[in-house]
Design a protein around this motif. Sequence first.
Motif, mmCIF file in Angstrom:
data_model
loop_
_atom_site.group_PDB
_atom_site.id
_atom_site.type_symbol
_atom_site.label_atom_id
_atom_site.label_comp_id
_atom_site.label_asym_id
_atom_site.label_seq_id
_atom_site.Cartn_x
_atom_site.Cartn_y
_atom_site.Cartn_z
ATOM 1 N N VAL A 105 23.559 17.051 50.650
ATOM 2 C CA VAL A 105 24.631 16.091 51.048
ATOM 3 C C VAL A 105 25.393 16.042 49.479
ATOM 4 O O VAL A 105 26.461 16.181 49.661
ATOM 5 N N LEU A 106 24.658 15.945 48.665
ATOM 6 C CA LEU A 106 25.298 15.945 47.137
ATOM 7 C C LEU A 106 25.941 16.991 46.907
ATOM 8 O O LEU A 106 27.256 16.853 46.497
ATOM 9 N N ILE B 77 22.302 7.575 54.469
ATOM 10 C CA ILE B 77 23.004 8.625 53.432
ATOM 11 C C ILE B 77 24.377 8.838 53.804
ATOM 12 O O ILE B 77 25.270 8.612 52.931
ATOM 13 N N LEU B 78 24.791 8.938 55.032
ATOM 14 C CA LEU B 78 26.355 9.380 55.374
ATOM 15 C C LEU B 78 27.084 8.142 54.984
ATOM 16 O O LEU B 78 28.062 7.880 54.535
ATOM 17 N N ASP B 79 26.457 6.754 55.317
ATOM 18 C CA ASP B 79 27.071 5.526 54.923
ATOM 19 C C ASP B 79 27.328 5.386 53.643
ATOM 20 O O ASP B 79 28.565 4.940 53.158
ATOM 21 N N PHE B 80 26.435 5.825 52.750
ATOM 22 C CA PHE B 80 26.631 5.695 51.414
ATOM 23 C C PHE B 80 27.756 6.538 50.951
ATOM 24 O O PHE B 80 28.743 6.198 50.125
ATOM 25 N N VAL B 81 27.801 7.631 51.333
ATOM 26 C CA VAL B 81 29.124 8.618 50.979
ATOM 27 C C VAL B 81 30.307 8.307 51.374
ATOM 28 O O VAL B 81 31.320 8.268 50.560
ATOM 29 N N GLU B 82 30.242 7.601 52.591
ATOM 30 C CA GLU B 82 31.756 7.125 53.184
ATOM 31 C C GLU B 82 32.069 5.869 52.183
ATOM 32 O O GLU B 82 33.384 5.692 51.818
ATOM 33 N N ASP B 83 31.170 5.111 51.651
ATOM 34 C CA ASP B 83 31.499 4.002 50.430
ATOM 35 C C ASP B 83 31.930 4.504 49.375
ATOM 36 O O ASP B 83 32.901 3.844 48.657
ATOM 37 N N ALA B 84 31.149 5.355 48.840
ATOM 38 C CA ALA B 84 31.449 5.788 47.456
ATOM 39 C C ALA B 84 32.340 6.892 47.196
ATOM 40 O O ALA B 84 33.070 6.807 46.228
ATOM 41 N N VAL B 85 32.514 7.900 48.077
ATOM 42 C CA VAL B 85 33.367 8.963 47.989
ATOM 43 C C VAL B 85 34.724 8.806 48.565
ATOM 44 O O VAL B 85 34.883 8.482 49.639
ATOM 45 N N GLY C 117 22.814 18.150 30.859
ATOM 46 C CA GLY C 117 22.183 18.719 31.793
ATOM 47 C C GLY C 117 21.373 18.243 32.773
ATOM 48 O O GLY C 117 20.582 18.751 33.758
ATOM 49 N N ASN C 118 21.802 16.884 32.938
ATOM 50 C CA ASN C 118 21.155 15.996 33.789
ATOM 51 C C ASN C 118 21.989 15.375 35.152
ATOM 52 O O ASN C 118 21.595 14.636 35.654
ATOM 53 N N ALA C 119 23.326 16.091 35.187
ATOM 54 C CA ALA C 119 24.129 15.655 35.848
ATOM 55 C C ALA C 119 23.583 15.505 37.518
ATOM 56 O O ALA C 119 23.837 14.513 38.235
ATOM 57 N N GLU C 120 22.983 16.708 37.865
ATOM 58 C CA GLU C 120 22.557 16.600 39.191
ATOM 59 C C GLU C 120 21.476 15.732 39.269
ATOM 60 O O GLU C 120 21.275 14.764 40.479
ATOM 61 N N GLN C 121 20.466 15.539 38.558
ATOM 62 C CA GLN C 121 19.458 14.410 38.709
ATOM 63 C C GLN C 121 19.894 13.084 38.615
ATOM 64 O O GLN C 121 19.397 12.442 39.555
ATOM 65 N N VAL C 122 21.031 12.900 37.900
ATOM 66 C CA VAL C 122 21.399 11.475 37.976
ATOM 67 C C VAL C 122 22.216 11.311 39.491
ATOM 68 O O VAL C 122 22.074 10.109 40.150
ATOM 69 N N LEU C 123 22.853 12.170 39.619
ATOM 70 C CA LEU C 123 23.722 11.823 40.886
ATOM 71 C C LEU C 123 22.648 11.884 42.200
ATOM 72 O O LEU C 123 22.869 11.038 43.001
ATOM 73 N N HIS C 124 21.673 12.638 42.033
ATOM 74 C CA HIS C 124 20.616 12.819 43.204
ATOM 75 C C HIS C 124 19.808 11.323 43.315
ATOM 76 O O HIS C 124 19.617 10.665 44.360
ATOM 77 N N ASN C 125 19.586 10.716 42.106
ATOM 78 C CA ASN C 125 19.058 9.495 42.175
ATOM 79 C C ASN C 125 19.827 8.290 42.407
ATOM 80 O O ASN C 125 19.255 7.262 42.812
ATOM 81 N N SER C 126 21.141 8.478 42.396
ATOM 82 C CA SER C 126 22.013 7.586 42.549
ATOM 83 C C SER C 126 22.345 7.546 44.263
ATOM 84 O O SER C 126 23.134 6.861 44.621
ATOM 85 N N LEU C 127 22.404 8.612 44.989
ATOM 86 C CA LEU C 127 22.802 8.849 46.267
ATOM 87 C C LEU C 127 21.891 8.037 47.059
ATOM 88 O O LEU C 127 20.818 8.580 47.293
ATOM 89 N N ALA C 128 22.320 7.097 47.959
ATOM 90 C CA ALA C 128 21.487 6.185 48.603
ATOM 91 C C ALA C 128 20.182 5.984 48.034
ATOM 92 O O ALA C 128 19.210 6.256 48.548
#
Length: 671
Positions: free
Chosen positions: A304-305, A336-344, A278-289
């Motif tokens: 953005v997530l 934040i957008l830079d992170f998405v480009e690099d990660a996704v 039940g922590n998927a959203e929190q884990v991803l939110h903490n990891s995004l930039a």
Amino acid sequence: MIDQLIDTEPERNEGLVKSLRAQLEDWNTITYSYDSDERTQTIEIDWDACVAMEKDLDKLFQRDPTGALFNLEIAAEEHLEAHPEFDGEEVTQYIRFTSDDADGKRIDETMSDDVGTLVHITASVDQVYPKHDVMTHAIFRCVKCGTRNERSQKVVTDQLRHPSICVNEECNNSANSNFVLLEEQSTVKDHQIIKLSDEATADRQGEEIDAHLFHPFLDSVEVGESVTITAIPQRYRDNQNDLTQERELVVLGIDNERESYSLSEEERERFQKIVDSGNAEQVLHNSLAPHIVGEDIRDAKQGVLYATVSGNISWMDRPDLNIPLIGDPAVGKTQILDFVEDAVSQSMLSEGGATSKAGLLGMAMKDERTGKWYAHAGPYFRYRDVMVDELADMKTEDISKLKSALESQSHTITMGDVRKQKFTTDGSFLAASNPIDGKFDEHEPLDEQYDFDPAVLSRFDLIYIIQDSQDEDADREKAMAVMNRYQEAAAEDPDHDRLSKSEFGKFVEFLKEKEPAPPGEEEAEHIADKFAELREDNSDNIDLRNIETVNRIAAVSARLNGHDQIQKEDLSKGFEMFVGSVNQLADANIDKSMLWSGRSEEQTEAMEKVVDAVEALHHTEDDEPTRGEVERRVVMNNQLDQQTIQWAVDKRLEDDTLYEDDEGVLHTTKK
């Protein structure tokens, strides 16, 4: 494979063949595919694994690619002779290189020294030409002595290459006219040409180049795809008198999925465990930039997530979320957008000015090979998730085209007067923009602070206003996060609450594989009740389109929570995020009517008042309802400014609600 590359056949290198044979036995990264009908065998070789296991192979390909390829084919052929699947029958063999390296060269980075060497090039597919037969090995008969002569042909030129001199030493014939082509004995192969191009940037226009495909690459790419190819650049002249040599590529490998992630079973089990917790959203939110923190940007990061995890829902017309980040500079929007480009995977970030120059949606271009016009797909259709920084720097006409593309996820490019080509996409659009004066002013109208049509915001699902508010504790937290940004977030403990950048991208891919079913009847009633409740308080700013936004958010929520079907709690999450975005606009003193209808409440009122004024003046004998008189009456009787009234009259004339006769009198019906 090498017929189209060389003039004369290279010699067998016994030592190299023996070494390659031994490696073929050991490499577990080689994939075999066999076509029993065509009697063809394709060997896919991981180029990175080759180089890792045999360093000299890389050097040999760089120095003498045709010789290396020739001996590799010999080694592979001898290796296949012992393969039990073939029972000694003759098969046609093809070698194909693959690579995980997504950092191929740009076309404009290839140099003259690269000609004849093995290179990796990352580019976009602009054109795919029809397949046709091409002669790769020609057989000739010498007219003087009748001796059979052979000559390999280069497919990068249409010129027939004759033998330079007869192989019969006693003949010595060297005249082209004295050699007759024996077409039936010559070798002809299926052949296809594709046009590749660089991604244009603010300071680099990029180049284009033709690439030649043979089996097994025929029909393996589509227009608009981004690919990494393994190829050998060749030079040629259109005719012998040309001073300029053209460059083209002979393709030895194509990787269409250069940015996709491969998930191991261990990774899948780990990600599923996070979802089940039940922590998927929190884990991803903490990891995004993770270095961008603070209450003022928390909601924007959540949006953005959700956009990155949206999409891939077959029962939705448009499952992807479109989101802009608007507000003060230096609050982390670009990071934040830079992170998405690099990660996704399959995501791209561009700057607004460069995007307009290059064509975000695409443009019509002239093909030098055929002289015909073709549609060049822009990055909006070549990547799954497209992001634009400094949206306000885009040209007005590009912003206008973007409005319709965001709504329909499609765009049609006209080539000449008749031919049209339509491109479609499945992906999210994220944007960021700073105000004209540098800092967002909550007391000033939105359209006065940004140099673009605010109506484009009506095409976004959620809108986030980010303000740089001063707070000592919050500022200290932000500073500490920036200082720690280079530390690796992830640990080996699978229960940690942060993921590395690559893990973030893989988790997103894992979640996007899941397609939750539509909400059931009970859930549908829940969303209907919620919508009616919202409309009661905000009927001017909320319409049926917003239900689709709620559904898109709910689908992401279902993925994050491991639901096979959208539940009430997912729909509640959708309403919560949507209402939060609407309320944020209200807090920022933004006229929400501008976002949903493309007009402010004042503009909507003005459009109604000018029609009323025309009708009223026609019922009196005092004044003719000329444009000037209508504007004067509306300004006098309503608290509306002159500029808004002038705009309203123009709009009513455009939509044919009002008509102006030759004497300048306005009418509500055409005379």
